[in-house]
Design an enzyme around this catalytic site. Structure first.
Site, PDB file in Angstrom:
ATOM      1  N   GLY A 247      39.284  63.824  61.973  1.00 44.57           N
ATOM      2  CA  GLY A 247      39.806  63.826  63.330  1.00 44.57           C
ATOM      3  C   GLY A 247      39.480  65.119  64.036  1.00 44.57           C
ATOM      4  O   GLY A 247      39.016  66.087  63.431  1.00 44.57           O
ATOM      5  N   ALA A 248      39.686  65.120  65.337  1.00 40.85           N
ATOM      6  CA  ALA A 248      39.461  66.317  66.150  1.00 40.85           C
ATOM      7  C   ALA A 248      40.599  66.428  67.148  1.00 40.85           C
ATOM      8  O   ALA A 248      41.037  65.434  67.727  1.00 40.85           O
ATOM      9  CB  ALA A 248      38.123  66.234  66.875  1.00 40.85           C
ATOM     10  N   VAL A 254      39.399  68.338  61.675  1.00 40.64           N
ATOM     11  CA  VAL A 254      39.904  68.198  60.309  1.00 40.64           C
ATOM     12  C   VAL A 254      38.899  67.378  59.515  1.00 40.64           C
ATOM     13  O   VAL A 254      38.469  66.309  59.956  1.00 40.64           O
ATOM     14  CB  VAL A 254      41.289  67.522  60.278  1.00 40.64           C
ATOM     15  CG1 VAL A 254      41.777  67.403  58.832  1.00 40.64           C
ATOM     16  CG2 VAL A 254      42.291  68.300  61.117  1.00 40.64           C
ATOM     17  N   ASP A 360      56.030  72.505  66.637  1.00 40.92           N
ATOM     18  CA  ASP A 360      55.167  71.428  67.137  1.00 40.92           C
ATOM     19  C   ASP A 360      55.351  70.179  66.280  1.00 40.92           C
ATOM     20  O   ASP A 360      54.393  69.588  65.800  1.00 40.92           O
ATOM     21  CB  ASP A 360      53.709  71.874  67.139  1.00 40.92           C
ATOM     22  CG  ASP A 360      52.812  70.952  67.971  1.00 40.92           C
ATOM     23  OD1 ASP A 360      53.353  70.115  68.722  1.00 40.92           O
ATOM     24  OD2 ASP A 360      51.579  71.062  67.854  1.00 40.92           O
TER      25      ASP A 360
END
Length: 509
Positions: A247-248, A254, A360
């Protein structure tokens, strides 16, 4: 490992130096690194381990048994098979012990979480220690396990007693295992036993009042090692092979990768300028010490230049957001979803106890593994980000919809602002990844929340669960629940520890 092992180990470390004892294989001026595995990188071990002190080999327990297979990751490691007997030589590093195999006579470092003292309950496949009832049921109900699959765990309410949990078709039955004053154990007074070993042996041969005979110890998951290898923290980039982009995000990518041609890992690459390398190093030093079964384990870093690499354990299911919205989790039912929320609360309760703030918390920052295991990721990184689009609450990258109003407006991040975010995360879980406050912009969201607006109950969400969310969204941070409370109420959402234990011969219900 269980407390039995940790107490014994502590005692062993206090033994006097036995380096010249006949029980110790190491001799002075002899390198302990008898293994030499091809294609495995050395991690700057040019000297034998310090064996003065502590040494094992005196009157204490030195023989441990392997609970799982382990393949050497570096040349100084010792490979072993499940059930292999190992003599522990040095426990100076709590995560990686120096040991000798009593089968191969080879020596090297082993992960301490992979072994238990020989002839201890911790060494038994069926012993699960402090596992709670809800966790026992989840493990026993894994698809494909036969009736009679069982485990023994510590009783949650009676110190010194145990519980026997047995799978019976599509349900799990629990029996109290009480302790005799003489030291034995019984489920029924007509059948006492000297030990748990004898109890298990008896009910394996004959149900004798149980719903069925015991057939199979419940499978255990391999624990995460404490670090990727001994003394492997700042690692060479060349030791990593990035195989597949997972993923980005706004701050990097990642990847699924392999370290040292031996170990599957996940690698987060941070975009240059995302954060100060010096600040990251300081924070990473704290993060690597935060270890819990529901926190993603930080293994190693590459911080010599940008992009910074963060190397962690690999989680096969990816992010919880993707897992629920378009992955294997799209058809999960409410009990599993609530269990996932309880797991996240468990990880956050640990951070709460350590005085650590996530900042987060969202479904995108929870990772999923086998059998619906959930772990909190990226804890602490948000504080280091130096991007104005993120740090300013009106910035395009700031996660307004997940952030408590006092944190979004006044930068007051606390564990209680994490609790607010957890309530939003619960909404994400129930709705299978729907964006919070649907149809509202970030600006509208913060304005309405300040006026007292809260997301209405979601379709399919039970009212008691929604009421828990409302507690997390209390305007006063001090009136929000603790993560410890949230963990307990979610773990017990479908289960009461005061009910459901059976007496032998009781009819099925």
């Amino acid at each position: 490992m269980g407390p039995c092992c940790s107490k014994q180990t502590k005692a062993l470390n206090n033994q006097p130096d036995k380096s010249k004892s006949k029980d110790v294989v190491l001799k002075e001026n002899t390198s302990p690194f008898s293994q030499n595995t091809n294609n495995i990188m050395h991690v700057s071990h040019n000297q034998p381990p310090n064996i003065n002190p502590p040494m094992l080999g005196g009157p204490g327990v030195t023989i441990f048994v392997a609970l799982y297979d382990y393949e050497a990751r570096i040349s100084e490691d010792l490979s072993f098979k499940k059930g292999e007997r190992l003599q522990i030589i040095n426990t100076a590093d709590g995560d990686w012990w120096y040991a000798r195999s009593l089968i191969t006579n080879s020596e090297g470092y082993i992960p301490s979480t992979y072994v238990a003292p020989e002839k201890s309950y911790e060494a038994e496949e069926w012993y699960f220690g402090d596992v709670k009832r809800a966790e026992a049921e989840k493990r026993l109900m894994v698809r494909g396990l036969p009736s009679g699959t069982f485990l023994i765990r510590k009783a949650e309410t009676a110190v010194g007693n145990f519980s026997l949990s047995v799978r019976d078709g599509d349900s799990v039955k629990h029996y109290r295992v009480r302790k005799l004053d003489t030291g034995g154990y019984f489920i029924t007074t007509r059948a006492p036993f000297n030990s748990l070993y004898e109890l298990v042996q008896h009910y394996t041969k004959d149900a004798d009042g149980l719903v069925c005979a015991l057939t199979l110890p419940c499978p255990k998951d391999k624990p995460v090692t404490g670090g990727i290898a001994k003394d492997a923290w700042e690692i060479p980039r060349e030791s990593l092979r990035l195989n597949r982009k997972l993923g980005a995000g706004q701050f990097g990518e990642v990847w699924a990768g392999v370290w040292n041609n031996t170990t599957q890992v996940a690698v987060k690459t941070l975009k240059p300028g995302t954060m100060s390398p010096a600040s990251f190093l300081d924070e990473a030093g704290v993060m690597k010490k935060l270890r819990h079964k529901h926190l993603v384990q930080l293994y190693a870093i590459c911080s010599d230049r940008e992009p910074i690499y963060i190397v962690t354990e690999y989680m096969s299911g990816g992010s919880l957001l993707d897992y629920l919205s378009k992955g294997e989790g799209v058809n999960l039912q409410l009990p599993t979803l609530i269990d996932m929320a309880a797991q996240v609360a468990s990880g956050m309760a640990f951070l709460e106890a350590q005085g650590y703030i996530h900042r987060d918390l969202a479904a995108r920052n929870i990772l999923v593994g086998e059998n619906y295991i959930c772990k909190v990721a990226d804890f602490g990184l948000a504080r280091l980000i130096e991007d104005d689009e993120y740090t300013a609450h009106e910035g395009a990258k700031f996660p307004i919809k997940w952030t408590a109003p006092e944190a979004a407006l006044y930068n007051r991040f606390t564990i209680k602002s994490d609790v607010w975010s957890f309530g939003i995360l619960m909404a994400e879980i129930v709705t299978k990844g729907r964006i919070p406050y649907p149809g509202m912009t970030n600006a509208q969201t913060i304005a309405e929340v300040e006026k007292g607006y809260r997301m209405p109950i979601m379709p399919g969400c039970p009212e008691p669960l929604y009421n828990i969310m409302l507690q997390t969204w209390n305007k006063d941070p001090e009136n929000r629940p603790t993560f410890d409370y949230l963990q307990g109420v979610l773990e017990d959402y479908f289960v009461s520890t005061e009910q459901g234990y059976r007496d032998l011969g009781e009819a099925n219900s």
